[in-house]
Design an enzyme around this catalytic site. Structure first.
Site, PDB file in Angstrom:
ATOM      1  CE1 TYR A 123      -3.777   2.459   0.021  1.00 35.09           C
ATOM      2  CE2 TYR A 123      -2.526   3.347   1.900  1.00 35.09           C
ATOM      3  CZ  TYR A 123      -3.437   3.736   0.771  1.00 35.09           C
ATOM      4  OH  TYR A 123      -4.230   4.747   0.657  1.00 35.09           O
TER       5      TYR A 123
ATOM      6  N   PRO B   4       1.317  14.736   3.649  1.00 44.24           N
ATOM      7  CG  PRO B   4      -0.721  15.563   2.345  1.00 44.24           C
ATOM      8  CD  PRO B   4       0.883  15.639   2.397  1.00 44.24           C
TER       9      PRO B   4
ATOM     10  CB  SER C  67      -3.577  12.493   5.609  1.00 42.17           C
ATOM     11  OG  SER C  67      -4.735  11.951   4.884  1.00 42.17           O
TER      12      SER C  67
ATOM     13  CD  GLN D 241      -4.889  15.382   2.460  1.00 44.99           C
ATOM     14  OE1 GLN D 241      -5.120  14.407   3.219  1.00 44.99           O
ATOM     15  NE2 GLN D 241      -5.981  15.268   1.286  1.00 44.99           N
TER      16      GLN D 241
ATOM     17  CE1 TYR E 274      -6.941  12.959  -0.993  1.00 44.66           C
ATOM     18  CE2 TYR E 274      -6.797  11.909   0.928  1.00 44.66           C
ATOM     19  CZ  TYR E 274      -6.250  12.003  -0.144  1.00 44.66           C
ATOM     20  OH  TYR E 274      -5.209  11.484  -0.779  1.00 44.66           O
TER      21      TYR E 274
ATOM     22  CB  THR F 219      -5.164  16.307  -1.945  1.00 43.25           C
ATOM     23  OG1 THR F 219      -4.204  16.523  -1.015  1.00 43.25           O
ATOM     24  CG2 THR F 219      -4.704  15.357  -2.895  1.00 43.25           C
TER      25      THR F 219
ATOM     26  CE  LYS G  84       0.251  16.250  -1.362  1.00 47.17           C
ATOM     27  NZ  LYS G  84      -0.302  14.980  -2.011  1.00 47.17           N
TER      28      LYS G  84
ATOM     29  CG  HIS H  65      -1.353  11.202  -4.621  1.00 51.98           C
ATOM     30  ND1 HIS H  65      -2.386  12.217  -4.257  1.00 51.98           N
ATOM     31  CD2 HIS H  65      -1.311  10.266  -3.730  1.00 51.98           C
ATOM     32  CE1 HIS H  65      -2.976  11.553  -3.102  1.00 51.98           C
ATOM     33  NE2 HIS H  65      -2.431  10.546  -2.776  1.00 51.98           N
TER      34      HIS H  65
ATOM     35  NE  ARG I  24      -0.204   6.349  -2.479  1.00 53.12           N
ATOM     36  CZ  ARG I  24       0.194   5.453  -1.907  1.00 53.12           C
ATOM     37  NH1 ARG I  24       1.404   4.487  -2.204  1.00 53.12           N
ATOM     38  NH2 ARG I  24      -0.569   4.803  -1.333  1.00 53.12           N
TER      39      ARG I  24
ATOM     40  CG  ASP J  78       4.441  15.927  -2.998  1.00 50.40           C
ATOM     41  OD1 ASP J  78       4.383  15.140  -4.101  1.00 50.40           O
ATOM     42  OD2 ASP J  78       3.625  15.589  -2.144  1.00 50.40           O
TER      43      ASP J  78
ATOM     44  NE  ARG K 207       5.490   5.041  -2.443  1.00 49.30           N
ATOM     45  CZ  ARG K 207       5.183   6.095  -3.577  1.00 49.30           C
ATOM     46  NH1 ARG K 207       5.846   7.177  -3.740  1.00 49.30           N
ATOM     47  NH2 ARG K 207       4.184   5.550  -4.274  1.00 49.30           N
TER      48      ARG K 207
HETATM   49  C1  FNR Z   1       0.045   9.234   0.147  1.00 46.07           C
HETATM   50  N1  FNR Z   1      -0.250  10.673  -0.416  1.00 46.07           N
HETATM   51  C2  FNR Z   1      -1.189  11.271   0.158  1.00 46.07           C
HETATM   52  N2  FNR Z   1      -1.883  12.592  -0.114  1.00 46.07           N
HETATM   53  C3  FNR Z   1      -2.582  13.288   0.255  1.00 46.07           C
HETATM   54  O1  FNR Z   1      -2.853  14.397  -0.080  1.00 46.07           O
HETATM   55  N3  FNR Z   1      -3.428  12.784   1.255  1.00 46.07           N
HETATM   56  C4  FNR Z   1      -3.106  11.543   1.623  1.00 46.07           C
HETATM   57  O2  FNR Z   1      -4.084  10.947   2.469  1.00 46.07           O
HETATM   58  C5  FNR Z   1      -2.126  10.609   1.150  1.00 46.07           C
HETATM   59  N4  FNR Z   1      -1.747   9.230   1.478  1.00 46.07           N
HETATM   60  C6  FNR Z   1      -0.766   8.734   1.023  1.00 46.07           C
HETATM   61  C7  FNR Z   1      -0.435   7.430   1.381  1.00 46.07           C
HETATM   62  C8  FNR Z   1       0.508   6.979   1.049  1.00 46.07           C
HETATM   63  C9  FNR Z   1       1.008   5.609   1.564  1.00 46.07           C
HETATM   64  C10 FNR Z   1       1.685   7.361   0.148  1.00 46.07           C
HETATM   65  C11 FNR Z   1       2.920   6.837  -0.269  1.00 46.07           C
HETATM   66  C12 FNR Z   1       1.305   8.907  -0.167  1.00 46.07           C
HETATM   67  C13 FNR Z   1       0.546  11.414  -1.269  1.00 46.07           C
HETATM   68  C14 FNR Z   1       1.857  12.111  -0.420  1.00 46.07           C
HETATM   69  O3  FNR Z   1       1.339  13.357   0.167  1.00 46.07           O
HETATM   70  C15 FNR Z   1       3.077  12.882  -1.306  1.00 46.07           C
HETATM   71  O4  FNR Z   1       2.340  13.436  -2.503  1.00 46.07           O
HETATM   72  C16 FNR Z   1       3.725  11.558  -1.947  1.00 46.07           C
HETATM   73  O5  FNR Z   1       3.990  10.565  -0.908  1.00 46.07           O
HETATM   74  C17 FNR Z   1       5.190  12.253  -2.499  1.00 46.07           C
HETATM   75  O6  FNR Z   1       5.835  11.314  -3.035  1.00 46.07           O
HETATM   76  P1  FNR Z   1       7.082  10.515  -2.288  1.00 46.07           P
HETATM   77  O7  FNR Z   1       7.957  11.342  -1.243  1.00 46.07           O
HETATM   78  O8  FNR Z   1       6.229   9.157  -1.653  1.00 46.07           O
HETATM   79  O9  FNR Z   1       7.713   9.918  -3.612  1.00 46.07           O
END
Ligand code: FNR
Length: 376
Positions: free
Chosen positions: A35, A88, A117, A139, A141, A167, A249, A273, A276, A304, A328
């Site tokens: 995940y 977040p 988040s 943050q 949603y 976001t 974002k 993101h 993702r 990011d 991460r």
């Molecule tokens: C996220 N990200 C994310 N973003 C957001 O706005 N709300 C959220 O709840 C989440 N949840 C989330 C869970 C997991 C497991 C990951 C890995 C990422 C995105 C996060 O804020 C961010 O944009 C990315 O993680 C940045 O990329 P790197 O640093 O993981 O490469």
């Protein structure tokens, strides 16, 4: 500088990002590990987020007296110790029972802002309670039920958050192959929707309390989580709920960056993101320069997606980002060693950034600009 090397003896987690990820994989069950680690589709964008940094190369300057450095920045009238924030990340309890509370404590100890988040395991009030005077942002949603969205924003302001990050790139969850294979969505239990369960408007939509009927609460979450009907006009509604600065974002297109400025938001975060959401999307670092040009200094641009080491931060700032978020890396620190793990990830990233800044011939983040880079 030598202190940094001495401290490394006390490391409780690997220093390199690659080993950090490998150790987290060993420790975590498959479902939560993937995940966090996996991304959308064929993960092309996730890979590009890192690869694209290699195309931007630093051309260091010499004889610049970099004996003392200032890493601080100013954002929305407040001084931040470093140009780094914790991105977040939802449901952090899937990797460590203390989840966002441990992350918040580490962030406060390092004086690094944490962006909590909407999808947190713990309520936004409990997370704020761990942050003390350290800056913290919320943050959002944006729910299909806009009264829930408004309630969350008002709760965040009342709990002392300093900014709201909306976001935009996740009105629905993307095609994430690992999670589909694993039949895993961490929001389908009580810990996944913890922050919602403490929202009075969310709970008022239920016939019974979540304690009496958790299944109904989860179904309500699934119905209202994301809102694909939103347009630029809807921003007015959220702006009317709060006096806090609002950042958007998930901006990748320069025209969206212009629309953000024209709709009076206070900042944007260039992000895909972490790869993702839209697989095949442009890498964040490659999207950044055109967006910085389009915004033309009118509002701060953060970024990011792919920040792993100090040199990545140098490149992002040289291309015009005011600050960066990491995702991460700190989740792996949390998985391996809770609060101390997150602290160590941050300490290492900032120490690496500081050394690389000095060795590039720069004394402060204000001295970073595109002259320091060559695109190869
Ligand atoms: C996220 N990200 C994310 N973003 C957001 O706005 N709300 C959220 O709840 C989440 N949840 C989330 C869970 C997991 C497991 C990951 C890995 C990422 C995105 C996060 O804020 C961010 O944009 C990315 O993680 C940045 O990329 P790197 O640093 O993981 O490469």
């Amino acid at each position: 500088q030598f202190k940094v090397y001495q401290q490394y003896e006390k490391n409780i987690i690997p220093v390199s990002y690659e080993e950090l990820e490998a150790k987290a994989k060993e420790k975590l069950e498959n479902k939560p590990y993937y995940y966090v680690a996996a991304s959308a589709g064929a993960e092309i964008t996730a890979k590009q987020n890192n690869k694209a940094f290699e195309k931007w190369q630093i051309v260091p300057r010499m004889l610049c007296d970099t004996s003392s450095r200032d890493l601080s920045i100013e954002l929305f009238g407040k001084k931040l110790a470093y140009p780094v924030l914790l991105a977040p990340v939802g449901v952090q309890s899937i990797v460590h029972p203390e989840g966002e509370l441990a992350t918040a404590r580490a962030a406060a100890a390092m004086d690094v802002p944490f962006i909590a988040s909407t999808a947190s395991t713990y309520s936004l009030e409990k997370i704020a309670g761990e942050m003390g005077q350290a800056p913290h942002w919320y943050q959002l949603y944006w729910s299909k039920d806009r009264e829930i969205a408004a309630s969350m924003v008002k709760r965040a302001e009342a709990a002392g958050y300093d900014a709201i990050v909306i976001t935009l790139d996740t009105p629905m969850m993307a095609w994430r192959e690992k999670d589909i294979e694993n039949a895993y969505l961490p929001f389908l239990d009580a810990q996944g929707i913890g922050n919602y369960l403490e929202d009075p408007v969310f709970c008022s939509r239920l016939d019974k309390s979540p304690q009496e009927d958790l299944q109904a609460a989860i179904m309500l979450w699934a119905r209202v989580f994301g809102n694909p009907t939103l347009t630029w006009e809807d921003l007015e509604f959220i702006k009317a709920q709060t006096s806090l600065p609002i950042l958007l974002k998930g901006i990748l297109h320069p025209e969206d960056a212009r629309l953000a400025v024209e709709h009076g938001v206070d900042g944007i975060i260039v992000s895909n993101h972490g790869g993702r959401q839209v697989d095949g999307a442009i890498s964040a670092i490659d999207a950044l320069p055109d967006i910085v040009d389009a915004v033309n200094g009118e509002i701060p641009v953060l970024m990011d997606s792919g920040i792993r080491r100090g040199s990545d931060i140098i490149k992002a700032l040289a291309l015009g980002a005011k600050a960066v978020l990491v995702g991460r890396p700190y989740m792996y620190g949390l998985a391996l060693a809770g609060q101390d793990g997150v602290k160590q990830v941050l300490r290492n990233l900032i120490a690496d950034f500081d050394l690389t800044l000095a060795l590039s011939g720069k004394r402060s983040v204000t001295e970073l600009n595109r002259d320091l880079l060559k695109r190869v």
